[in-house]
Design a protein around this motif. Structure first.
Motif, PDB file in Angstrom:
ATOM      1  N   VAL A 113     -26.148   2.796-119.439  1.00 47.47           N
ATOM      2  CA  VAL A 113     -26.270   1.566-118.673  1.00 47.47           C
ATOM      3  C   VAL A 113     -27.081   1.849-117.410  1.00 47.47           C
ATOM      4  CG1 VAL A 113     -24.984  -0.133-117.329  1.00 47.47           C
ATOM      5  CG2 VAL A 113     -24.158   0.570-119.574  1.00 47.47           C
ATOM      6  N   GLY A 114     -28.058   0.979-117.148  1.00 48.38           N
ATOM      7  CA  GLY A 114     -28.903   1.148-115.978  1.00 48.38           C
ATOM      8  C   GLY A 114     -30.218   1.851-116.247  1.00 48.38           C
ATOM      9  N   ASP A 115     -30.350   2.497-117.415  1.00 53.61           N
ATOM     10  CA  ASP A 115     -31.602   3.176-117.744  1.00 53.61           C
ATOM     11  C   ASP A 115     -32.697   2.162-118.059  1.00 53.61           C
ATOM     12  OD1 ASP A 115     -30.255   5.523-117.431  1.00 53.61           O
ATOM     13  OD2 ASP A 115     -30.093   5.998-119.565  1.00 53.61           O
ATOM     14  N   THR A 116     -33.939   2.665-118.127  1.00 60.12           N
ATOM     15  CA  THR A 116     -35.081   1.838-118.515  1.00 60.12           C
ATOM     16  C   THR A 116     -35.540   2.260-119.912  1.00 60.12           C
ATOM     17  OG1 THR A 116     -35.812   1.468-116.246  1.00 60.12           O
ATOM     18  CG2 THR A 116     -37.454   1.190-117.984  1.00 60.12           C
ATOM     19  N   GLY A 152     -32.883  -1.560-116.430  1.00 58.89           N
ATOM     20  CA  GLY A 152     -31.461  -1.726-116.119  1.00 58.89           C
ATOM     21  C   GLY A 152     -30.693  -2.121-117.365  1.00 58.89           C
ATOM     22  N   ARG A 154     -28.132  -2.856-120.226  1.00 61.95           N
ATOM     23  CA  ARG A 154     -26.723  -3.254-120.245  1.00 61.95           C
ATOM     24  C   ARG A 154     -26.127  -2.924-121.609  1.00 61.95           C
ATOM     25  NH1 ARG A 154     -27.299  -9.365-119.654  1.00 61.95           N
ATOM     26  NH2 ARG A 154     -28.825  -8.837-121.256  1.00 61.95           N
ATOM     27  N   SER A 183     -22.416   3.793-123.682  1.00 62.11           N
ATOM     28  CA  SER A 183     -21.612   3.328-122.546  1.00 62.11           C
ATOM     29  C   SER A 183     -20.176   3.117-123.016  1.00 62.11           C
ATOM     30  CB  SER A 183     -22.188   2.021-121.988  1.00 62.11           C
ATOM     31  OG  SER A 183     -21.321   1.451-121.043  1.00 62.11           O
TER      32      SER A 183
END
Length: 554
Positions: A113-116, A152, A154, A183
């Motif tokens: 979560v939060g990665d590109t 980002g 999710r 996640s």
């Protein structure tokens, strides 16, 4: 040779290419032919014109070209023995986008979560060029650019993605690619708040857990303390108990790394346990009664205190309180104070606790005393203070009661006055006092109330003794009367031989010290002449100090 054909061919449609020469050699070895075509989907025919309208030799190639033939080169060759020449034709086959693929970046490691993440729609071949792109996630349109960028990431971005590339002839569809978002998240079933005894399951999941590549290991924690570890993604409570309530988290690990789920609070509701009911009657005066009820329950219980089945106080809707009553309520606790308590407040007190799951109760019997003893200004005073003891009674106002006083259980005096006065109290006046209120029809005795008098040390009693039998043993003993306890110090000259508090151990191995309340005993083994002399016993406390001397002779 010259070649005649349309500028472009269309996949799936018949295409005709003609190769010709403006001459014919009937008796020669001249050969005109096509090279580079697929004979399985092609036909070749020849035609010779030799008349007054013209002379020519023509070879016609009829074929159905595919997208794989795009940019392919065909040759029309004419040869005469070892002599040859040719004309080249580059095919331009119109076709919809082909060999469409999705390229995922990063292509390795966990995506959290939060990665590109970027997904590119790559096309192997398209003529005319691609004019548009369409992206789909789990069948739902999500984008129209060649590159789908997820900044980002999710948990909800987990899923199967495919793209379509379009041109004027149609669309090419890629095989789906699964985006795994690593996640961890905990869920509770049937809920995060359950009643005691309910079968409850906590599940630790990563999106697409069942289709996730590689083995997953789950580590469970309760209130940050390790619980268990293994391949099971669930934590089972066949019948959840109140003690199982707490904060649970889990860590999921695969070959690429790990992720820890945010803790979830498991709340267990249960009916009230048996309440704790405490009754307290103030010793000095005996005029204040405190009734306190506490209970363990979840959700919090509504508490009610009653006397002989009449409700006196409640933590819920307030009941009308008498002037002598006051109530303090907090979570699972209820306190009732009764001022000027008397015989009418005696009885069986009960506490009832109830919530949505049930109720529980406890009872205790209170017997209040009609007589009480009040010491003024305080039950602890310094010597010389004026002290008054007052016997508080609830006797018949129509007749004069008799007050009988006791000290340490022994009758002291009787009087028609409710007070016992010490104009200047002394240390030996201290003790446990009681008063008895007598009338013609009743008699009641108060609780024993201690009076403590602080006074400085009296003159110490200092004695010495020399025992010659079995070796010379000298004993010096100092005792004193005081309150609070005195610190006793035995000195010879400037040397401190021993003390009862806060001094180092005896320096000589021949000296043994025994300490007790307001007493100090010193034993000197193998007494010698040097042990003779004047010994001083000093006694001191917060009220004062004094001393005494003894002449010890060997």
């Amino acid at each position: 040779p010259s070649v005649t054909s349309s500028e472009e061919q269309t996949e799936g449609q018949r295409s005709i290419l003609q190769c010709s020469t403006p001459y014919v050699c009937p008796r020669g070895d001249i050969v005109l032919r096509w090279e580079g075509y697929d004979p399985q989907v092609s036909e070749v025919s020849s035609h010779v014109q030799l008349d007054t309208s013209g002379v020519s030799q023509q070879v016609t190639l009829t074929s159905f070209f595919t997208w794989k033939d795009h940019s392919k080169k065909l040759l029309c060759k004419v040869s005469d023995g070892s002599k040859r020449t040719s004309t080249e034709v580059e095919l331009r086959v119109r076709h919809a986008p082909k060999d469409t693929q999705v390229s995922l970046s990063p292509s390795s490691g966990n995506i959290g979560v939060g990665d590109t993440v970027t997904l590119s729609c790559e096309v192997g071949s398209s003529h005319p060029p691609v004019s548009g792109y369409h992206w789909y996630k789990d069948g739902v349109a999500v984008g129209t650019e060649q590159v789908l960028a997820l900044r980002g990431v999710r948990r909800e971005d987990h899923g199967r993605y495919h793209c379509e590339a379009q041109n004027a002839l149609g669309a090419g569809v890629s095989p789906p690619v699964t985006l795994h978002v690593f996640s961890a998240e905990i869920s509770a079933s049937p809920a995060a708040e359950v009643r005691e005894g309910t079968a409850t399951t906590l599940s630790c999941d990563v999106p697409g857990r069942e289709g996730h590549p590689g083995e997953l290991i789950y580590t469970w924690y309760k209130n940050s303390a390790w619980l268990k570890e293994g391949p099971a993604h669930t934590l089972l409570f066949p019948a959840v108990a109140a003690g199982d309530a707490g904060y649970y988290s889990c860590q999921v690990t695969n070959s690429q790394g790990s992720d820890t789920a945010q803790a979830i609070s498991l709340s267990v509701t249960y009916p009230p346990r048996i309440p704790t009911l405490t009754l307290f009657q103030e010793t000095q005066g005996g005029r204040l009664v405190i009734v306190r009820c506490t209970v363990d329950s979840h959700p919090p219980a509504t508490l009610a205190i009653d006397r002989d089945s009449t409700v006196l106080a409640t933590s819920g809707a307030q009941v009308a309180l008498g002037q002598r009553l006051s109530v303090t309520a907090s979570r699972n606790s209820l306190r009732l104070e009764i001022r000027d308590a008397g015989p009418q407040d005696s009885g069986k007190y009960g506490c009832t606790a109830s919530n949505v799951h049930g109720n529980a109760s406890a009872t205790k019997v209170l017997v209040t005393r009609a007589a009480g003893l009040l010491i003024q200004p305080s039950a602890e005073v310094t010597e010389g203070t004026a002290v008054t003891l007052t016997c508080v009674g609830t006797g018949d106002a129509a007749e004069e009661p008799l007050y009988i006083w006791y000290k340490n259980g022994r009758r002291l005096q009787e009087s028609s006055f409710p007070t016992l006065e010490f104009p200047s109290v002394r240390g030996d006046d201290a003790g446990a006092f009681q008063c008895q209120v007598q009338t013609r029809n009743s008699s009641d005795t108060s609780e024993a109330v201690p009076l403590r008098v602080f006074y400085p040390p009296r003159q110490p009693v200092l004695s010495s003794f020399l025992q010659s039998q079995g070796g010379r043993l000298g004993i010096i003993q100092c005792s004193v009367e005081s309150d609070p306890e005195s610190n006793l110090t035995l000195r010879r000259g400037d040397d401190a031989i021993a003390c009862s508090q806060g001094c180092p151990q005896a320096t000589s191995p021949r000296v043994h010290v025994t300490r007790s309340y307001n007493s100090l005993k010193v034993e000197i083994q193998d007494v010698v002449v040097e042990d003779e002399g004047i010994y001083v016993c000093q006694a001191g406390n917060s009220q004062g100090s004094t001393s005494a001397t003894v002449d010890f002779k060997a």
